[in-house]
Design an enzyme around this catalytic site. Structure first.
Site, short mmCIF file in Angstrom:
data_model
loop_
_atom_site.label_atom_id
_atom_site.label_comp_id
_atom_site.label_asym_id
_atom_site.label_seq_id
_atom_site.Cartn_x
_atom_site.Cartn_y
_atom_site.Cartn_z
N GLN A 173 0.82 -1.21 0.00
CA GLN A 173 0.00 0.00 0.00
C GLN A 173 0.86 1.27 0.00
OE1 GLN A 173 -3.65 0.28 2.50
NE2 GLN A 173 -2.53 1.91 3.58
N THR A 183 -0.01 7.80 5.42
CA THR A 183 -1.27 7.84 6.16
C THR A 183 -2.47 8.19 5.29
OG1 THR A 183 -0.10 8.44 8.16
CG2 THR A 183 -2.43 8.99 8.07
N GLY A 226 6.74 -5.58 3.71
CA GLY A 226 7.55 -6.70 4.16
C GLY A 226 7.51 -7.84 3.15
N ARG A 230 24.98 -7.40 39.14
CA ARG A 230 26.00 -6.37 38.96
C ARG A 230 26.22 -5.68 40.29
NH1 ARG A 230 29.80 -4.73 35.17
NH2 ARG A 230 30.21 -2.50 35.38
N GLU A 286 1.04 0.57 11.41
CA GLU A 286 -0.37 0.33 11.80
C GLU A 286 -1.01 1.57 12.39
OE1 GLU A 286 -2.23 -2.21 11.02
OE2 GLU A 286 -0.50 -3.12 10.04
#
Lengths: 670, 670
Positions: free
Chosen positions: A149, A156, A189, A318, A432
């Protein structure tokens, strides 16, 4: 359920922490994960994953090049989906997320969008014939699809996407085209190298008329050779912060033709003669987005929990600095500043995790209603999931960095896991739905609600009912030990009302001052975001309280109470501007809130390690040398470093080529 | 000075921004960089760097593997130091920093610590004979040295370092040894592969008695073969967040012998018979640390300025969303939320940059005094540089991430430069003195000062004089347009006094409540850090005002004034707890502060691009596709992506090995 994290050979300090805890880690873990059965399944899944040879990494992935990582991820995702039957696929929120994170780690892979976007979009947008054709192909993994897209110049505001699909009546084809550089598809992706199909939202053009954005399913690569098809230019977008194992891609169409039937036609159609049939009603397409945002809240909460686990375990082993000469150095977890950095994040992990369950339950309910055509709760879910997503991702990102910084120098090493956790999680602020956009959507809802209240026409959603409550003038807060949760919630609600109503008034004032509605909205937008944030905070606090009220074990309740109080006092302090408005909380009360925070930190300190143990992270899931269960950090770091590509040879070519000659020359001058 | 950033072919939006600016960028740039001559030198250095073939990168470094990057950096650092005579080496703050960043980018290299620590430590610690021997070797680059203090298990508390140097009277040697895994030397830059020498702080043991930490100069690798010497295990510590081109290393000694004369003996000596001569007085060894911290403030300010430049330029060419249908999309810089994310960071860049000059001047003054044995201002410099370092690095890190997030998806790509800028800058929070430790040192000074004030014995340092001033009960703030800077500074001072005195009282109260002094300090430590922060804020504000009062150009003054007001109002809002204490600022005033911020944002908006142009970043220094001068971002991103290692072949082996067979199998099932 037996739950013992102590083993012989563990670091002595971490063992002492575990021995000293005041509660049963097994009980807490079961409470966090929703019961003993869920916990048992977590362990079963872990055992299964560890037993499968093809789920293992040959070397820690952080030492791999991008190419090696993409290759390794492709190998594992095929193996993972081969064996997907092991998990309950109806439970993506928990089993699905765990399975994937145990195998794939904090990275995406060739098929991330195939499952998250490609298949759901087919399910939502294809008509029956298309469904019959495409769904089996996708589900059997006969093709790999992605969803493309976003364009280089467009995110947006999807109505301005530039890619066109022009109908050619003569050949009954759509011609896909990228009309400018900024129209290049970008980011998807798996688009760069893995996918051979993509769903492409594009502007539908018929006879020169733009009919708006429609979805097309497009073959990108040859099924046999995997070469890009003529008219398609495609590739990887280069290195990013995080997810190195994913080939996020770009895509350019040069008058690329696809058959007419490749437009998804569930809602609108293009007939062979070019006739366009518009959708009957503009459909509410919240579905996929809302699902992904809901699942994100849980995933993000778990990332923060992981960061907190690493920071607390490391802080327990630590030692640094001396309070009294002659004694051992101090465990850094004993420093109040260290507690202040980490423990509020611990509290947030709990609150976000429990809120995630609430969102999930609402999602399930809405989904069920929708299947009966009831849309009553859809807006509420939309507002909640948007707001949660924005608030949680931002707090999680900040919190992870706080935990990382609390680990000093070692927090910068990839051995700690932090760089990966941070870059993986912070991206959630943007994808998203960009966070500011999300907050402004929530604000739109809030301002509308206030307006309706003023005009007495309000039919309020459950989540907004408190806006109608009578104003409280003075907080009753005195001491953290004695304050009732009910009153704290009242404080949160009043702070939210303070901010929401004052923002509403500010908007009105701006319009009176001759700003147009759009200008006023823009001028007030920072305040609007604050209003949304406080609104979501209220809901978070309430959902936490409703969850912990279900706890019947006093030893667990005590801890959950301390955590809840810490969370709420810390948020009051962080948003003091809203709590001090109209002197709702006085100086004295704010001081008491702050002292309360410091005292609770001291109270939680002795149980800190046991609390993070209760998140039930295995070393595999945590993937952090600093956060190892056994606390034997230093030896493991040394072992880890041996994988460095620079350590494959004792002497690098830099010596022969540059540094050696330079030094020889330098010495010859003396 | 002619200063024109507009060229034919530039993006139209960015050109319009430049055309519309209200002031001369050349004048502002000269003011920022300290005069026309300085600006001219910046351009001269840039031209020189661009003209040298061996300063160029064969491909953008972000596409290199760690090994390639280390190799490339070694090549460039030799070339750079070959040609170091081009710059004025007495001006490391400006010329040195610029020269290095133009050539090496945001990375360290084989010789970072050679110059920053190895040579200065020789100069400070070696006696005259040692100086004569070692300094020429180091300065001619006959050897490469590093400084290896930090151990796996020990950082801040150097008195507990474990590495031992045991004197063997028989052979007149020291035996260096790493007695445990946690004693492994860890992190030192250039230690892993590049250096053949290191300065090693180790516990000096004579006849079984520990004489404390002393410094030893130690050969690690053979001069001819560069192989580690017997008894030495050495290597790279693996990938980190940032600085991939540096071989930060580990080092283990196995009873490794060095000659007696390799202990630096300027202050204490070990005679051949093992007799130990203690230093006459514990020396103030602030020198190197203070220098590095002072230079860091400037470097960090420039990193934030770079991030702001990228974000503002990109926000001017990125269009998204519509206010009115039919018009072009909105430049995202027009959104108030976007301005709110970026412009306060712009203001901070200015304030930090000018404060850096103040620290530099103080450093120069102290250095001059010290050469005459005067230590009067040393503590002041120590406090200021520690506090500045802590406040600036943290604000810079937060600011860079805000700028990055403001660029949406593209901010995640390495093309933006942000991932590198962030990881390079945020490390400053930890190295050269962990920030919380720094703030607590400042707090120690403040609490001591308050105590002295209460006992009337205060001889106050200049920077603390305001603590004595009479309390102000009410801020006079009304509107940002009319408020005097003097009154704003008064507000800052009162807020600092509010926090400092209330923290002092809290400490007293805790001790009355039966906490020991150490416990009370620990319990109050979060408040102590806040006190330090506000103290530093006061100084920042004052140093900014003193600098801008020197500006005589009205068009520049106007902008500097807006920036100053934005900075101060934004800090008031961020630290509202302290400004609201005892109702020093009312509700109404806080509201006016916030509205003021939003209005100033709108006032600065039209000049935003011109202001960041005035930082005078070349495309080379900025190293960001998003932040390019010409604004032609999208085409450049596409070009950039072509370097991706995944794009070297059209079809990855993942297809043949995993994805292809999976898909074939899937399709066969349909």
């Amino acid at each position: 359920m037996r739950y013992n994290l102590i083993e012989p050979g563990d670091n002595e300090d971490i063992t002492n922490e575990r021995r000293g805890s005041s509660f049963s880690v097994g009980k807490m873990a079961a409470f966090i994960h929703g019961g003993e059965e869920k916990l048992r399944r977590r362990h079963e899944i872990l055992k299964f994953v560890e037993s499968q040879k093809d789920f293992q990494d040959p070397i820690p992935p952080e030492f791999m090049s991008r190419k090696e990582r993409v290759e390794n991820n492709a190998r594992k995702i095929v193996a993972m989906t081969d064996k997907i039957a092991f998990i309950d696929q109806s439970d993506m929120f928990e089993e699905g997320l765990l399975f994937q994170s145990l195998i794939m780690g904090r990275d995406f892979h060739a098929m991330s969008l195939h499952y998250a976007m490609f298949i759901p979009t087919i399910q939502g947008q294809a008509d029956d014939d298309q469904l019959d054709y495409w769904l089996p192909l996708a589900v059997t993994r006969g093709i790999i699809g992605t969803y493309a897209q976003t364009e280089l110049g467009h995110g947006t505001n999807i109505s301005k996407l530039e890619t066109t699909a022009t109908y050619d009546e003569k050949t009954e084809e759509f011609v896909l085209h990228t009309p400018s550089v900024s129209a290049t598809k970008w980011w998807s992706g798996g688009l760069g190298k893995s996918s051979n199909y993509a769903i492409i939202p594009a502007q539908l053009i018929i006879n020169g008329n733009n009919k708006g954005l429609h979805m097309f399913i497009v073959q990108l690569r040859d099924l046999d050779t995997h070469m890009p098809l003529p008219g398609i230019t495609i590739g990887d977008i280069g290195p990013k912060m995080g997810i190195p194992g994913n080939d996020n891609g770009f895509l350019i169409f040069n008058n690329y033709r696809i058959p007419r039937k490749n437009m998804f036609m569930r809602y609108s159609q293009v007939l062979s003669n070019g006739e366009y049939i518009a959708p009957k009603h503009s459909k509410l397409r919240y579905g996929t987005m809302v699902f992904v945002r809901s699942i994100m809240v849980r995933d993000q909460a778990m990332q923060l929990a992981a960061a907190v686990t690493i920071a607390i375990r490391y802080s327990s082993i630590r030692r640094q600095g001396e309070w009294k000469p002659g004694l051992k150095e101090v465990q850094i977890l004993d420093y109040r500043t260290q507690q202040y950095r980490i423990l509020p994040c611990l509290a947030q992990s709990f609150v976000f995790l429990f809120a995630a369950t609430e969102v999930k339950n609402l999602y399930m309910k809405v989904n069920k209603q929708l299947s009966h055509g009831i849309t009553e709760l859809l807006q509420e879910l939309h507002i909640l999931s948007s707001g949660f997503k924005a608030v949680v991702t931002w707090e999680v990102a900040k919190g992870i960095e706080q935990c990382r910084l609390a680990c000093g120098g070692h927090g910068y090493s990839h051995a700690s896991g932090f760089p990966e956790i941070y870059s993986f999680a912070v991206a959630g602020c943007t994808y998203e739905g960009e966070n500011i956009v999300m907050l402004l959507q929530v604000a739109r809802f809030l301002m509308k609600t206030v307006k309706e209240i003023h005009s007495n026409s309000a039919h309020l959603a459950t989540i907004a009912k408190y806006l109608l409550d009578a104003r409280r003038y003075k907080s009753s807060f005195q001491r953290w030990q004695t304050v009732e949760y009910e009153d704290l919630v009242g404080d949160f609600e009043q702070a939210a009302r303070n901010q929401i109503y004052s923002t509403y008034n500010y908007l009105q004032q701006l319009q009176k001052d001759n700003h147009s509605a759009e200008e006023a909205w823009n001028c007030a937008s920072v305040e609007l975001c604050k209003a949304s944030r406080l609104h979501i905070l209220c809901f978070m606090a309430k959902s936490y309280l409703s969850r912990i009220s279900q706890c019947s074990e006093p030893e667990i309740s005590r801890i959950l109470n301390l955590i809840g109080k810490l969370y709420m006092l810390h948020e009051i302090s962080a948003h003091c501007y809203a709590f001090r408005m109209a002197n709702y909380m006085s100086d004295e009360q704010m001081r008491s809130v702050k002292c309360g925070i410091y005292e609770i930190l001291g109270n939680l300190r002795p149980d800190a390690v046991a609390i993070v143990d209760s998140f039930d992270f295995s070393d595999r899931e945590l993937h952090s040398v600093l956060g190892r269960r056994d606390g034997n950090v230093y030896a493991a770091m040394l072992e880890w470093a041996k994988y460095s590509e620079l350590n494959k040879t004792e002497v690098l070519s830099t010596f022969k080529n540059y540094l050696g000659p330079m030094m020889e020359d330098g010495r010859s001058k003396i």
